[in-house]
Design a protein around this motif. Structure first.
Motif, PDB file in Angstrom:
ATOM      1  N   ASP A  16      57.013 -22.529  10.628  1.00  0.00           N
ATOM      2  CA  ASP A  16      56.173 -21.999   9.405  1.00  0.00           C
ATOM      3  C   ASP A  16      55.018 -22.971   9.399  1.00  0.00           C
ATOM      4  O   ASP A  16      54.502 -24.594   8.935  1.00  0.00           O
ATOM      5  CB  ASP A  16      57.463 -22.902   8.339  1.00  0.00           C
ATOM      6  CG  ASP A  16      56.700 -22.833   6.349  1.00  0.00           C
ATOM      7  OD1 ASP A  16      55.645 -22.545   6.421  1.00  0.00           O
ATOM      8  OD2 ASP A  16      57.424 -22.757   5.805  1.00  0.00           O
ATOM      9  N   LEU A  17      54.233 -21.939   9.695  1.00  0.00           N
ATOM     10  CA  LEU A  17      52.885 -22.341   9.900  1.00  0.00           C
ATOM     11  C   LEU A  17      52.181 -23.177   8.430  1.00  0.00           C
ATOM     12  O   LEU A  17      51.830 -24.089   8.561  1.00  0.00           O
ATOM     13  CB  LEU A  17      51.476 -21.710  10.615  1.00  0.00           C
ATOM     14  CG  LEU A  17      52.216 -20.863  11.896  1.00  0.00           C
ATOM     15  CD1 LEU A  17      51.272 -19.330  12.123  1.00  0.00           C
ATOM     16  CD2 LEU A  17      52.373 -22.030  12.755  1.00  0.00           C
ATOM     17  N   GLU A  18      52.353 -22.333   7.166  1.00  0.00           N
ATOM     18  CA  GLU A  18      51.880 -23.369   6.202  1.00  0.00           C
ATOM     19  C   GLU A  18      52.425 -24.689   5.795  1.00  0.00           C
ATOM     20  O   GLU A  18      52.350 -25.692   5.080  1.00  0.00           O
ATOM     21  CB  GLU A  18      52.569 -22.093   4.660  1.00  0.00           C
ATOM     22  CG  GLU A  18      52.284 -20.973   4.515  1.00  0.00           C
ATOM     23  CD  GLU A  18      52.371 -20.248   3.544  1.00  0.00           C
ATOM     24  OE1 GLU A  18      52.775 -20.711   3.307  1.00  0.00           O
ATOM     25  OE2 GLU A  18      51.457 -19.464   3.388  1.00  0.00           O
ATOM     26  N   ALA A  19      53.848 -24.673   6.265  1.00  0.00           N
ATOM     27  CA  ALA A  19      54.385 -26.225   5.986  1.00  0.00           C
ATOM     28  C   ALA A  19      53.667 -27.264   7.363  1.00  0.00           C
ATOM     29  O   ALA A  19      53.445 -28.109   6.630  1.00  0.00           O
ATOM     30  CB  ALA A  19      55.984 -26.155   6.584  1.00  0.00           C
ATOM     31  N   VAL A  20      53.887 -26.458   8.008  1.00  0.00           N
ATOM     32  CA  VAL A  20      52.417 -27.539   9.693  1.00  0.00           C
ATOM     33  C   VAL A  20      51.655 -28.197   8.570  1.00  0.00           C
ATOM     34  O   VAL A  20      50.867 -29.180   8.959  1.00  0.00           O
ATOM     35  CB  VAL A  20      52.741 -26.715  10.748  1.00  0.00           C
ATOM     36  CG1 VAL A  20      52.178 -27.426  11.932  1.00  0.00           C
ATOM     37  CG2 VAL A  20      53.970 -26.657  11.398  1.00  0.00           C
ATOM     38  N   ALA A  21      50.785 -27.116   8.403  1.00  0.00           N
ATOM     39  CA  ALA A  21      49.149 -27.147   7.146  1.00  0.00           C
ATOM     40  C   ALA A  21      49.253 -28.620   6.838  1.00  0.00           C
ATOM     41  O   ALA A  21      48.039 -29.334   6.230  1.00  0.00           O
ATOM     42  CB  ALA A  21      48.913 -25.762   6.668  1.00  0.00           C
ATOM     43  N   ARG A  22      50.519 -28.209   5.472  1.00  0.00           N
ATOM     44  CA  ARG A  22      50.919 -29.267   5.096  1.00  0.00           C
ATOM     45  C   ARG A  22      51.070 -30.609   5.138  1.00  0.00           C
ATOM     46  O   ARG A  22      50.617 -31.416   4.335  1.00  0.00           O
ATOM     47  CB  ARG A  22      51.332 -28.845   3.968  1.00  0.00           C
ATOM     48  CG  ARG A  22      51.447 -27.433   2.504  1.00  0.00           C
ATOM     49  CD  ARG A  22      52.647 -26.855   1.246  1.00  0.00           C
ATOM     50  NE  ARG A  22      54.220 -27.491   2.200  1.00  0.00           N
ATOM     51  CZ  ARG A  22      54.910 -26.234   2.391  1.00  0.00           C
ATOM     52  NH1 ARG A  22      53.618 -24.847   2.253  1.00  0.00           N
ATOM     53  NH2 ARG A  22      55.587 -26.217   2.697  1.00  0.00           N
ATOM     54  N   GLY A  23      51.577 -30.728   6.924  1.00  0.00           N
ATOM     55  CA  GLY A  23      51.812 -31.481   6.888  1.00  0.00           C
ATOM     56  C   GLY A  23      50.754 -32.537   7.522  1.00  0.00           C
ATOM     57  O   GLY A  23      50.513 -33.233   7.225  1.00  0.00           O
ATOM     58  N   ALA A  24      50.145 -31.830   8.006  1.00  0.00           N
ATOM     59  CA  ALA A  24      48.498 -31.821   8.626  1.00  0.00           C
ATOM     60  C   ALA A  24      47.756 -32.562   7.563  1.00  0.00           C
ATOM     61  O   ALA A  24      46.769 -33.430   7.603  1.00  0.00           O
ATOM     62  CB  ALA A  24      48.316 -30.984   9.204  1.00  0.00           C
ATOM     63  N   GLN A  25      47.921 -31.296   6.576  1.00  0.00           N
ATOM     64  CA  GLN A  25      46.573 -31.824   5.578  1.00  0.00           C
ATOM     65  C   GLN A  25      47.398 -33.325   5.453  1.00  0.00           C
ATOM     66  O   GLN A  25      45.965 -34.298   4.608  1.00  0.00           O
ATOM     67  CB  GLN A  25      46.764 -30.871   4.693  1.00  0.00           C
ATOM     68  CG  GLN A  25      45.664 -31.527   3.066  1.00  0.00           C
ATOM     69  CD  GLN A  25      46.008 -30.327   2.009  1.00  0.00           C
ATOM     70  OE1 GLN A  25      46.391 -29.541   1.859  1.00  0.00           O
ATOM     71  NE2 GLN A  25      44.930 -30.247   0.688  1.00  0.00           N
ATOM     72  N   ASP A  26      48.448 -33.862   4.555  1.00  0.00           N
ATOM     73  CA  ASP A  26      48.757 -35.083   4.174  1.00  0.00           C
ATOM     74  C   ASP A  26      48.970 -36.764   5.093  1.00  0.00           C
ATOM     75  O   ASP A  26      47.992 -37.731   4.892  1.00  0.00           O
ATOM     76  CB  ASP A  26      50.952 -34.996   4.059  1.00  0.00           C
ATOM     77  CG  ASP A  26      50.646 -36.385   3.041  1.00  0.00           C
ATOM     78  OD1 ASP A  26      49.813 -36.276   2.030  1.00  0.00           O
ATOM     79  OD2 ASP A  26      50.662 -37.284   3.693  1.00  0.00           O
ATOM     80  N   PHE A  27      48.855 -35.582   6.484  1.00  0.00           N
ATOM     81  CA  PHE A  27      48.578 -36.826   7.218  1.00  0.00           C
ATOM     82  C   PHE A  27      47.521 -37.151   7.616  1.00  0.00           C
ATOM     83  O   PHE A  27      46.413 -38.083   7.842  1.00  0.00           O
ATOM     84  CB  PHE A  27      49.094 -36.719   8.991  1.00  0.00           C
ATOM     85  CG  PHE A  27      49.637 -37.283   9.988  1.00  0.00           C
ATOM     86  CD1 PHE A  27      50.972 -38.196   9.930  1.00  0.00           C
ATOM     87  CD2 PHE A  27      48.587 -37.919  10.760  1.00  0.00           C
ATOM     88  CE1 PHE A  27      50.576 -39.623   9.959  1.00  0.00           C
ATOM     89  CE2 PHE A  27      48.854 -38.755  11.947  1.00  0.00           C
ATOM     90  CZ  PHE A  27      49.820 -39.690  11.736  1.00  0.00           C
ATOM     91  N   ALA A  28      46.410 -35.800   8.071  1.00  0.00           N
ATOM     92  CA  ALA A  28      44.714 -36.587   7.566  1.00  0.00           C
ATOM     93  C   ALA A  28      44.270 -37.314   6.469  1.00  0.00           C
ATOM     94  O   ALA A  28      43.711 -38.054   6.882  1.00  0.00           O
ATOM     95  CB  ALA A  28      44.379 -34.885   8.026  1.00  0.00           C
ATOM     96  N   THR A  29      45.040 -37.366   5.179  1.00  0.00           N
ATOM     97  CA  THR A  29      45.025 -38.572   3.948  1.00  0.00           C
ATOM     98  C   THR A  29      45.046 -39.329   4.521  1.00  0.00           C
ATOM     99  O   THR A  29      44.506 -40.692   4.056  1.00  0.00           O
ATOM    100  CB  THR A  29      45.740 -37.875   2.559  1.00  0.00           C
ATOM    101  OG1 THR A  29      45.304 -36.454   2.553  1.00  0.00           O
ATOM    102  CG2 THR A  29      45.457 -38.580   1.621  1.00  0.00           C
ATOM    103  N   LEU A  30      46.582 -39.529   5.043  1.00  0.00           N
ATOM    104  CA  LEU A  30      46.742 -40.702   5.278  1.00  0.00           C
ATOM    105  C   LEU A  30      46.075 -42.065   6.589  1.00  0.00           C
ATOM    106  O   LEU A  30      45.818 -42.714   6.528  1.00  0.00           O
ATOM    107  CB  LEU A  30      48.436 -40.603   5.729  1.00  0.00           C
ATOM    108  CG  LEU A  30      49.288 -42.094   6.098  1.00  0.00           C
ATOM    109  CD1 LEU A  30      50.919 -41.769   6.497  1.00  0.00           C
ATOM    110  CD2 LEU A  30      48.962 -42.713   7.962  1.00  0.00           C
ATOM    111  N   VAL A  31      45.407 -40.785   7.558  1.00  0.00           N
ATOM    112  CA  VAL A  31      44.518 -41.460   8.578  1.00  0.00           C
ATOM    113  C   VAL A  31      43.791 -42.256   7.775  1.00  0.00           C
ATOM    114  O   VAL A  31      43.126 -43.209   7.960  1.00  0.00           O
ATOM    115  CB  VAL A  31      44.401 -39.742   9.240  1.00  0.00           C
ATOM    116  CG1 VAL A  31      43.460 -40.986   9.953  1.00  0.00           C
ATOM    117  CG2 VAL A  31      45.485 -39.821  10.121  1.00  0.00           C
ATOM    118  N   THR A  32      42.617 -40.777   6.917  1.00  0.00           N
ATOM    119  CA  THR A  32      41.634 -41.452   6.679  1.00  0.00           C
ATOM    120  C   THR A  32      42.309 -43.107   4.927  1.00  0.00           C
ATOM    121  O   THR A  32      40.699 -43.778   5.664  1.00  0.00           O
ATOM    122  CB  THR A  32      40.802 -40.469   5.189  1.00  0.00           C
ATOM    123  OG1 THR A  32      40.515 -39.148   5.437  1.00  0.00           O
ATOM    124  CG2 THR A  32      40.111 -40.895   4.280  1.00  0.00           C
TER     125      THR A  32
END
Length: 393
Positions: free
Chosen positions: A44-60
């Motif tokens: 599910d590429l949309e789900a992977v994108a959602r996870g990546a977006q939130d992980f990027a926020t966590l990193v920030t």
């Protein structure tokens, strides 16, 4: 790999790393829960994108730096670089999982009696969070200059072969001194992975000719029967003495119960310790000949990941043992394993690679997947020490 022009022990306060990691453990557990609570099945590429977006926020939030979001053929990856030059050290992570949507309803995040559960807790969201906090600890000690040359990669398709993630990772690590792979450790004691088998993945398609199974079966060419012959032939390519496994896995064929099947197919999983063995099996599969008159064979796929050979990990493993003593933790053991990871790519390109630096627990891809929280802080401290060691000029 050591750097004789610098003594890392005089630069980094190693005992302080352990206490810093222990103080961070509650936050790390919160971050692990956050990552687990966003389901990211690879398909599910949309789900992977959602996870990546939130992980990027966590990193920030944790590092004060925002990763780049890189989308390749619909798959979302993250890359965070410190400094302007080529990466000296690459932390290798992925945030896609094998778990389908709805798994959280059955296996929600939990942390009870020192055990973290939830989809991806072992493979490998705990390791990804450890990457972030190990970096934060070094920044706390020495500012962002302390991590100049570090690159953190979080890919989105590792569980399905890294078809888009591997080129990104290989380019990033091309000039690196070390790649540290945050996949889970091996065994209860948390052994580091110092060698991995290479992998190949195939789909073998058998073409026959349909006919009525009752009126004129002799006019047909049974693709299912051809498949049975070829499955046996392929399985026979294994070489236990060399550690080479060749395993037919998923198979299908046919349309109706009264039709001679014109099409059948099966998948093949190959694991080998050396590139020569992968090539031997590849050559043999491509040379398969049909047994039934009129049948044809189509081979899809090929060699996926090269072996991660022991020589590419030994120097880094020795540093891990030495730095464990400096940090104040037990030195890890090293093991060779059959499963592959993105570390196979970096090692195959000649980059020193140490794997299994992530969670200690069990159950990758299984219902009992879990990580033991008592290991998270010590291994995060060791990771920070390893990063600093390899970044030292």
């Amino acid at each position: 790999m050591t750097h004789p022009t610098s003594n890392p022990l005089s630069v980094v306060d190693h005992p302080a790393l352990l206490s810093a990691a222990e103080s961070r453990l509650p936050q790390m557990l919160t971050d692990i829960e956050r990552a687990i609570s966003i389901e990211t099945p690879s398909s599910d590429l949309e789900a992977v994108a959602r996870g990546a977006q939130d992980f990027a926020t966590l990193v920030t939030e944790r590092l004060g730096a925002t990763p780049e979001t890189l989308t390749v053929d619909g798959v979302t990856h993250l890359r965070l670089r410190f400094g302007s030059g080529p990466a000296k050290v690459v932390l290798v992570n992925h945030q896609d999982t094998v778990w389908p949507h709805g798994t959280l309803e059955r296996i929600p995040f939990s942390h009870d009696d020192g055990v973290v559960r939830g989809p991806g807790s072992f493979d490998m969201l705990t390791g990804a969070v450890m990457s972030v906090h190990a970096t934060a600890m070094l920044i706390e000690q020495g500012g962002t200059e302390a991590v100049d040359g570090l690159s953190i990669i979080v890919t989105g398709d590792e569980e399905v072969g890294s078809h888009t993630g591997a080129p990104l990772l290989r380019e990033e690590a091309a000039q690196a001194r070390a790649a540290f792979v945050m996949e889970a450790a091996a065994g209860e004691g948390g052994a580091l992975k110092i060698a991995r088998k290479g992998t190949s993945m195939y789909t073998i398609v058998l073409h026959g000719r349909a006919s009525h199974a009752g009126l004129d079966p002799e006019k047909g060419v049974n693709a299912g029967l051809e498949m049975s012959h070829q499955m046996l032939a392929v399985a026979g390519l294994a070489d236990p003495e060399q550690g080479t496994t060749v395993t037919p896995t998923v198979f299908s064929g046919g349309t109706t119960t009264n039709t001679v099947p014109s099409l059948a197919r099966f998948d093949v999983d190959v694991r080998a310790k050396t590139q020569d063995e992968l090539q031997r099996v590849d050559d043999a599969i491509r040379a398969l000949q049909p047994v039934l008159d009129g049948a044809t064979i189509e081979v899809q796929g090929g060699i996926n990941r090269p072996p991660m050979e022991r020589a590419m990990a030994e120097a880094l493993f020795d540093r891990a043992a030495a730095l464990s003593e400096a940090v104040g933790i037990d030195a890890p053991h090293g093991v060779e394993v059959g499963g592959a990871s993105d570390g196979n790519y970096t090692a195959g390109d000649g980059v020193p690679t140490l794997d299994g630096l992530g969670a200690v627990g069990d159950g990758a891809h299984a219902e009992h997947e879990h990580a033991v929280s008592a290991y998270i802080a010590p291994r995060t401290a060791l990771l920070a020490a390893l990063i600093a060691d390899q970044l030292a000029d």
